[in-house]
Design an enzyme around this catalytic site. Structure first.
Site, PDB file in Angstrom:
ATOM      1  N   CYS A 186      -2.120 -11.078 -11.173  1.00 12.97           N
ATOM      2  CA  CYS A 186      -0.703 -11.328 -10.941  1.00 12.97           C
ATOM      3  C   CYS A 186      -0.308 -11.465  -9.467  1.00 12.97           C
ATOM      4  O   CYS A 186      -0.545 -12.501  -8.846  1.00 12.97           O
ATOM      5  CB  CYS A 186       0.122 -10.246 -11.646  1.00 12.97           C
ATOM      6  SG  CYS A 186       1.877 -10.662 -11.864  1.00 12.97           S
ATOM      7  N   LYS A 232      -6.558  -3.944  -9.096  1.00 10.16           N
ATOM      8  CA  LYS A 232      -5.573  -4.738  -8.349  1.00 10.16           C
ATOM      9  C   LYS A 232      -5.352  -4.181  -6.948  1.00 10.16           C
ATOM     10  O   LYS A 232      -5.021  -3.003  -6.779  1.00 10.16           O
ATOM     11  CB  LYS A 232      -4.263  -4.746  -9.139  1.00 10.16           C
ATOM     12  CG  LYS A 232      -3.193  -5.693  -8.623  1.00 10.16           C
ATOM     13  CD  LYS A 232      -1.981  -5.622  -9.547  1.00 10.16           C
ATOM     14  CE  LYS A 232      -0.872  -6.576  -9.160  1.00 10.16           C
ATOM     15  NZ  LYS A 232       0.292  -6.415 -10.057  1.00 10.16           N
ATOM     16  N   GLU A 256      -2.154  -9.513 -17.932  1.00 10.91           N
ATOM     17  CA  GLU A 256      -1.890  -8.202 -17.360  1.00 10.91           C
ATOM     18  C   GLU A 256      -1.076  -7.374 -18.365  1.00 10.91           C
ATOM     19  O   GLU A 256      -0.225  -7.903 -19.072  1.00 10.91           O
ATOM     20  CB  GLU A 256      -1.085  -8.379 -16.068  1.00 10.91           C
ATOM     21  CG  GLU A 256      -0.766  -7.089 -15.341  1.00 10.91           C
ATOM     22  CD  GLU A 256       0.061  -7.322 -14.086  1.00 10.91           C
ATOM     23  OE1 GLU A 256      -0.116  -6.565 -13.131  1.00 10.91           O
ATOM     24  OE2 GLU A 256       0.882  -8.270 -14.066  1.00 10.91           O
TER      25      GLU A 256
END
EC number: 3.5.1.128
Length: 291
Positions: free
Chosen positions: A167, A125, A50
């Protein structure tokens, strides 16, 4: 469980660990060196973490440095994939989307490139990290970022079918279950974990996601101090479907390598067929299969 197969027949993946800064060109140079090393070692796919493109000092700088997918930086990575002849998982690009002019906010976009440099999948995301932890200070990803609208169906690659995540997504098992039910064999969690959550949660969450989905888990991570305001935990790793850590980066920037054994994955699933044992009649279908 032990896996049995000639390792040289199995696809090799490389997991890259970097320390991004606000200097985009220096970050690209560092990532490109690792990708070229991965290609030299025979990897068919390299994973970057990321914020591989940059880690800014504040939301205003994040927005200023961001680019659209058709911008110069992604073009450089397209050329890099083509030059090296391997697939690239670009684990979290600060993307100015089509709604940039209206929103003045970006997406945290996981981009998958094939060995010809073509974009084969993008995942934005869906879970944004808005947390306030003692000792680490507040993080408000939503100050500059819009949550993605949907999951991306797993993508066939030379290493197996890959499910894309980023993440903080690893804290939501519904996402990993949905990807596994849609056919994922490898789950990806490119990350920039902090120094408080890293030691406490990083490895145990990654191993849990691997065990419950019976997938490989690949987690490329940011490491070290990015600037005076931020540092990351590192510890990039690959976990197999039994929950064993089969590769791990050492301290500092670098890479680790792992072979993906899909025959072993099938053995694990046959010996313990948890997806056949689920009881949606009791607790609903956690992680609805993707359409």
């Amino acid at each position: 469980m032990a896996s049995s197969s000639s390792s040289w027949e199995l696809p090799l993946v490389a997991v890259c660990q970097v320390t991004s800064t606000p200097d985009k060109q220096q970050n690209f140079k560092t990532c490109a060196e690792l990708v070229r090393e991965a290609a030299r070692l025979g990897a068919c796919l390299a994973f970057l973490p990321e914020a591989f493109d940059f880690i800014a000092r504040d939301p205003a700088e994040t927005l200023r440095l961001s680019e659209p997918l058709g911008g110069n930086l992604l073009q450089e990575y397209t050329q890099l994939a083509r030059e090296c002849g391997l697939w690239l998982s670009l684990g979290g690009f600060h993307e100015r989307g089509q709604d940039w002019e209206q929103t003045q906010k970006i997406y945290n976009c996981h981009v998958l490139l094939n060995s010809k440099g073509s974009v084969v999948a993008t995942y934005r995301k869906t879970h944004l990290c808005d947390v306030e932890l003692p000792g680490q200070g507040p993080m408000r990803e939503s100050n500059s970022t819009i949550p993605g609208p949907s999951l991306e169906s797993p993508v066939s690659t030379p290493a197996g079918k890959i499910g894309l995540a980023i993440c903080y997504d690893m804290r939501f098992p519904e996402l990993s279950l949905a990807l596994a039910q849609a056919g994922a064999e490898i789950l990806t969690y490119p990350s920039a974990f902090g120094s408080i959550t890293g030691p406490a949660h990083w490895e145990v969450l990654l191993r849990a996601r691997a065990i419950e989905t019976q997938c490989y888990v690949v987690a490329a991570a940011q490491c070290g101090r990015h600037h005076e305001k931020r540092a990351s935990y590192g510890h990039s790793m690959v976990v197999d479907p039994w929950g064993t850590v089969v590769a791990r980066c050492s301290e500092g920037p670098g890479l680790c390598l792992a072979r993906i054994n899909l025959n072993y994955l099938q053995q694990v699933r046959q010996h313990m067929p948890v997806f056949q044992h689920r009881r949606p009649d009791l607790y609903g279908n956690l992680g609805h299969p993707l359409s």
